[in-house]
Design a protein around this motif. Structure first.
Motif, PDB file in Angstrom:
ATOM      1  N   VAL A 164      -2.010  -4.194  -0.345  1.00  0.00           N
ATOM      2  CA  VAL A 164      -1.744  -4.710   0.997  1.00  0.00           C
ATOM      3  C   VAL A 164      -1.382  -3.540   1.907  1.00  0.00           C
ATOM      4  O   VAL A 164      -0.327  -2.914   1.745  1.00  0.00           O
ATOM      5  N   ALA A 165      -2.261  -3.242   2.859  1.00  0.00           N
ATOM      6  CA  ALA A 165      -2.048  -2.123   3.778  1.00  0.00           C
ATOM      7  C   ALA A 165      -2.270  -2.602   5.204  1.00  0.00           C
ATOM      8  O   ALA A 165      -3.163  -2.139   5.914  1.00  0.00           O
ATOM      9  N   ILE A 166      -1.444  -3.556   5.623  1.00  0.00           N
ATOM     10  CA  ILE A 166      -1.630  -4.196   6.926  1.00  0.00           C
ATOM     11  C   ILE A 166      -0.607  -3.728   7.953  1.00  0.00           C
ATOM     12  O   ILE A 166      -0.448  -4.344   9.004  1.00  0.00           O
ATOM     13  N   GLY A 167       0.076  -2.626   7.666  1.00  0.00           N
ATOM     14  CA  GLY A 167       1.007  -2.080   8.640  1.00  0.00           C
ATOM     15  C   GLY A 167       2.307  -1.633   8.008  1.00  0.00           C
ATOM     16  O   GLY A 167       2.600  -1.950   6.854  1.00  0.00           O
ATOM     17  N   GLN A 168       3.074  -0.872   8.772  1.00  0.00           N
ATOM     18  CA  GLN A 168       4.366  -0.378   8.330  1.00  0.00           C
ATOM     19  C   GLN A 168       5.430  -0.725   9.353  1.00  0.00           C
ATOM     20  O   GLN A 168       5.135  -0.904  10.544  1.00  0.00           O
ATOM     21  N   GLU A 169       6.656  -0.827   8.874  1.00  0.00           N
ATOM     22  CA  GLU A 169       7.773  -1.184   9.739  1.00  0.00           C
ATOM     23  C   GLU A 169       8.938  -0.234   9.508  1.00  0.00           C
ATOM     24  O   GLU A 169       9.064   0.378   8.451  1.00  0.00           O
ATOM     25  N   ASN A 170       9.778  -0.136  10.513  1.00  0.00           N
ATOM     26  CA  ASN A 170      10.994   0.653  10.366  1.00  0.00           C
ATOM     27  C   ASN A 170      12.062  -0.160   9.652  1.00  0.00           C
ATOM     28  O   ASN A 170      12.022  -1.394   9.638  1.00  0.00           O
ATOM     29  N   ALA A 200      -5.000   2.056   4.481  1.00  0.00           N
ATOM     30  CA  ALA A 200      -5.963   1.263   3.718  1.00  0.00           C
ATOM     31  C   ALA A 200      -7.068   2.152   3.155  1.00  0.00           C
ATOM     32  O   ALA A 200      -7.512   1.969   2.004  1.00  0.00           O
ATOM     33  N   MET A 201      -7.524   3.121   3.968  1.00  0.00           N
ATOM     34  CA  MET A 201      -8.572   4.028   3.486  1.00  0.00           C
ATOM     35  C   MET A 201      -8.046   4.890   2.335  1.00  0.00           C
ATOM     36  O   MET A 201      -8.752   5.132   1.348  1.00  0.00           O
ATOM     37  N   ASP A 202      -6.811   5.353   2.454  1.00  0.00           N
ATOM     38  CA  ASP A 202      -6.223   6.140   1.359  1.00  0.00           C
ATOM     39  C   ASP A 202      -6.071   5.291   0.098  1.00  0.00           C
ATOM     40  O   ASP A 202      -6.276   5.771  -1.024  1.00  0.00           O
ATOM     41  N   CYS A 203      -5.713   4.021   0.287  1.00  0.00           N
ATOM     42  CA  CYS A 203      -5.562   3.126  -0.870  1.00  0.00           C
ATOM     43  C   CYS A 203      -6.887   2.905  -1.585  1.00  0.00           C
ATOM     44  O   CYS A 203      -6.972   3.011  -2.818  1.00  0.00           O
ATOM     45  N   GLY A 229       0.783  -1.224   0.000  1.00  0.00           N
ATOM     46  CA  GLY A 229       0.000   0.000   0.000  1.00  0.00           C
ATOM     47  C   GLY A 229       0.817   1.277   0.000  1.00  0.00           C
ATOM     48  O   GLY A 229       0.554   2.188  -0.806  1.00  0.00           O
ATOM     49  N   ILE A 230       1.820   1.389   0.891  1.00  0.00           N
ATOM     50  CA  ILE A 230       2.553   2.654   0.975  1.00  0.00           C
ATOM     51  C   ILE A 230       3.396   2.891  -0.273  1.00  0.00           C
ATOM     52  O   ILE A 230       3.557   4.033  -0.715  1.00  0.00           O
ATOM     53  N   ASP A 231       3.923   1.828  -0.859  1.00  0.00           N
ATOM     54  CA  ASP A 231       4.686   1.997  -2.105  1.00  0.00           C
ATOM     55  C   ASP A 231       3.762   2.395  -3.243  1.00  0.00           C
ATOM     56  O   ASP A 231       4.108   3.242  -4.081  1.00  0.00           O
ATOM     57  N   TRP A 232       2.590   1.768  -3.287  1.00  0.00           N
ATOM     58  CA  TRP A 232       1.627   2.080  -4.347  1.00  0.00           C
ATOM     59  C   TRP A 232       1.151   3.526  -4.235  1.00  0.00           C
ATOM     60  O   TRP A 232       1.062   4.242  -5.233  1.00  0.00           O
ATOM     61  N   VAL A 283     -10.811  -4.325  -7.200  1.00  0.00           N
ATOM     62  CA  VAL A 283      -9.668  -4.125  -6.303  1.00  0.00           C
ATOM     63  C   VAL A 283     -10.056  -4.522  -4.886  1.00  0.00           C
ATOM     64  O   VAL A 283     -11.110  -4.124  -4.382  1.00  0.00           O
ATOM     65  N   LEU A 284      -9.186  -5.308  -4.254  1.00  0.00           N
ATOM     66  CA  LEU A 284      -9.336  -5.609  -2.836  1.00  0.00           C
ATOM     67  C   LEU A 284      -8.220  -4.906  -2.075  1.00  0.00           C
ATOM     68  O   LEU A 284      -7.053  -4.965  -2.466  1.00  0.00           O
ATOM     69  N   VAL A 285      -8.590  -4.255  -0.975  1.00  0.00           N
ATOM     70  CA  VAL A 285      -7.617  -3.614  -0.095  1.00  0.00           C
ATOM     71  C   VAL A 285      -7.607  -4.370   1.218  1.00  0.00           C
ATOM     72  O   VAL A 285      -8.650  -4.506   1.875  1.00  0.00           O
ATOM     73  N   LEU A 286      -6.453  -4.883   1.596  1.00  0.00           N
ATOM     74  CA  LEU A 286      -6.310  -5.620   2.851  1.00  0.00           C
ATOM     75  C   LEU A 286      -5.773  -4.679   3.921  1.00  0.00           C
ATOM     76  O   LEU A 286      -4.692  -4.121   3.783  1.00  0.00           O
TER      77      LEU A 286
END
Length: 595
Positions: A346-352, A250-253, A222-225, A241-244
């Motif tokens: 896929v927008a299920i979270g972000q990591e450092n 996820a809402m922005d996607c 998601g964040i890359d897209w 389109v499915l947004v996970l």
């Protein structure tokens, strides 16, 4: 019970619930009054000192102030604080003459900020005006960080980011763009007096499920897209389109996908609707744009036909809680649900991600790969390296990044001046009577009965056809004035002088919220139960004053007081007064009050 000390900065600050809840402690009621008075530039200046990005945050802030708003205790909806911040930004005019000027002579200290997001830009702003030579490094083509790359343009136009980052650059801050930092060791070797790391949480979590590799061409993080959409690299998407995921990303996607040609866009979340991390208004907007949200579905596999994605299979789950309230998702045992699609976001979270920080230079990391920091000073185990924003403690939001930027700037300034970083400057406070006559105040204390105003928006037929066309139009002057009138002026406190009180109980009789009680003293827990209206919210303090002639004490429940001033208007002796409390958090360069 111990009498209340109104001189303690946190006491009345906590009573101003909105300001207390804001991570940057923006003086919310003060700037709302200025908006109501048409003094938009003044309102913007107050915001700019605290939250740095009023125009940006007036559009996309997570609004921690609004759930805390006292208005929400007397009716369903809080004051539209975020909307009024935008009003100040939209109507301010030219404010460049109000911005500070850096000293003509630099102080000789050089600071590097890695990443040009909100935390780094806040550090740069705070230190530049003290004479530091600040350089911000970023791999992108423009400053702004995730504000520019991951928030859709229909929510936050580039022009707003350009303007507010430009104010900071105008302070003499050097921003080196298209500059990738691949070694903190090399950066430190360049002789910087301190380095601030504000690189965010740039790595999206993937869904490593069967079929992921085979159907990779149509499965996007998601964040890359969103970044590819923001910079124009991605201009279309499949029809289905499915947004996970259930967060704001996820809402922005899903909303961006609708604007890029997705006719059948659906969001699938493993939790319940109420447990979703997305802001309530983001969920409302998605639903308003015709995007259904399916809950309690856990993805099992990506279904494909010889590498061509055809759908995602889900297991239906339910939430179960153990004795300690911990949730687990348990399969219902019903047949798997197949949802057809052409693309998945896929927008299920972000990591450092810190592969560029060597592990032998004195910066320690914990077992989750996060830097070991002092939570208040944001100083790492290497004294000249500081962190802030999502890079410090994981993904949060813009206003939290700004607040951490302020704290890190204080730490960097004190470190560079050879002072104790742990000793923090005290906030600036004052308490001033608002009395203009016997029972007249310098502010409007009428309690508006109006409902919260809705944000005017463009017609969906227009906005869904253009991913860059801003959806929300902002409040006009009339709407702004009416919404500002809903503020209860919580920073104007009821201040009691016991020796002036004749204990006539007139204030008790007239108080609309039954928050005042004259009674015998006692321990707080017991005292809360025998007030005129039991004070059940222990998160908010009781105002306790002794010194009455009868030996009783005055106790006021700060939680339910609506600051209407009726007690002060009714009091025949002036024992009650309405006094405006002002708190400005200390920034870099403030002197520390000796302990």
């Amino acid at each position: 019970m111990k009498p209340t000390d109104l001189g303690a900065p946190d006491y009345l600050h906590k009573v101003v619930d909105c300001q207390w809840a804001c991570p940057a402690h923006t003086p919310v009621p003060e700037y709302i009054r200025l908006v109501a008075a048409g003094r938009y530039a003044d309102a913007y200046a107050i915001n700019w000192r605290s939250n740095v990005f009023p125009g940006i945050l007036g559009r996309v802030c997570d609004r921690p102030c609004e759930p805390a708003c006292r208005r929400g205790r007397v009716e369903e909806q809080p004051v539209a604080i975020c909307r009024l911040k935008r009003v100040a930004a939209d109507l301010k005019g030219d404010i460049t003459d109000r911005l500070p000027r850096p000293p003509q002579q630099p102080n000789g200290k050089r600071i590097a900020c890695i990443g040009a997001g909100p935390a780094s830009m806040t550090v740069a702003r705070d230190l530049a005006v003290l004479g530091y030579s600040v350089t911000v490094f970023d791999s992108g083509t423009s400053a702004g960080g995730m504000m520019r790359s991951q928030i859709p343009k229909f929510r936050l136009p580039d022009a707003i980011i350009d303007e507010e980052c430009g104010y900071i650059e105008g302070l003499g801050v050097e921003v080196r763009l298209n500059h990738w930092v691949d070694s903190l060791r090399d950066m430190l070797a360049a002789g910087w007096d301190a380095v601030f790391v504000g690189t965010g949480a740039p790595r999206g979590r993937d869904a490593e499920l069967p079929g992921r590799q085979e159907a990779a061409a149509n499965i996007h993080l998601g964040i890359d897209w969103l970044a590819n959409v923001a910079f124009g690299h991605t201009t279309s998407i499949g029809r289905r389109v499915l947004v996970l995921g259930g967060g704001n990303t996820a809402m922005d996607c899903c909303r961006s996908a609708r604007r890029l040609g997705g006719e059948d866009v659906q969001v699938v979340v493993r939790s319940g609707f109420d447990e979703m991390k997305a802001s309530p208004w983001e969920k409302e907007e998605a639903i308003h744009e015709g995007i259904p949200i399916h809950n309690f579905l856990v993805p099992l596999e990506f279904v494909h036909d010889k590498g061509r994605l055809t759908g995602v299979r889900f297991d239906t789950v339910r939430a179960e809680y153990d004795a300690k309230g911990r949730r687990s998702l348990v399969s219902t045992g019903t047949p798997a649900v197949l949802m057809p699609c052409d693309d998945v976001l896929v927008a299920i979270g972000q990591e450092n991600s810190f592969p560029w920080i060597e592990r032998d230079i004195g910066v320690d990391f914990d077992r989750w790969g996060m830097p070991v920091l002092d939570a208040k000073t944001l100083q790492s185990t290497r004294p000249d390296v500081f962190f802030g924003g999502d890079a410090a403690f994981g993904p949060k939001n813009i206003i939290t990044a700004v607040a951490q930027g302020h704290e890190a700037a204080i730490s960097i300034d004190r470190f560079c001046q050879g002072q104790d970083v742990a000793l923090r400057p005290a906030p600036l406070t004052r308490l001033v009577s608002q009395k203009m006559g016997i029972h007249e105040w310098s502010y409007a204390n009428d309690v508006s009965e109006d409902r919260r105003r809705k944000m005017p928006v463009r017609d969906l037929s227009a906005t869904l056809g253009d991913v860059r066309l801003e959806l929300e139009l902002g409040f006009d002057v009339e709407l702004a004035c009416k919404e500002a009138a809903r503020c209860l002026n919580c920073d104007v406190a009821t201040v009691f002088t016991p020796h002036a009180c004749i204990e006539c109980d007139a204030c008790i009789d007239i108080c609309p919220s039954e928050c005042i009680t004259f009674t015998a003293d006692g321990e707080e827990a017991e005292l809360r139960q025998r007030l005129k209206a039991p004070a059940t919210n222990t998160e908010q303090s009781l105002y306790h004053a002794d010194g009455l002639k009868t030996g009783r004490v005055m106790v006021k429940d700060e939680n339910v007081c609506v600051h209407c001033g009726m007690c002060a208007e009714r009091c025949p002796t002036g024992a009650w007064d309405m006094q405006k409390f002002a708190l400005h958090t200390a920034h870099a360069g403030a002197e520390v009050t000796p302990v």
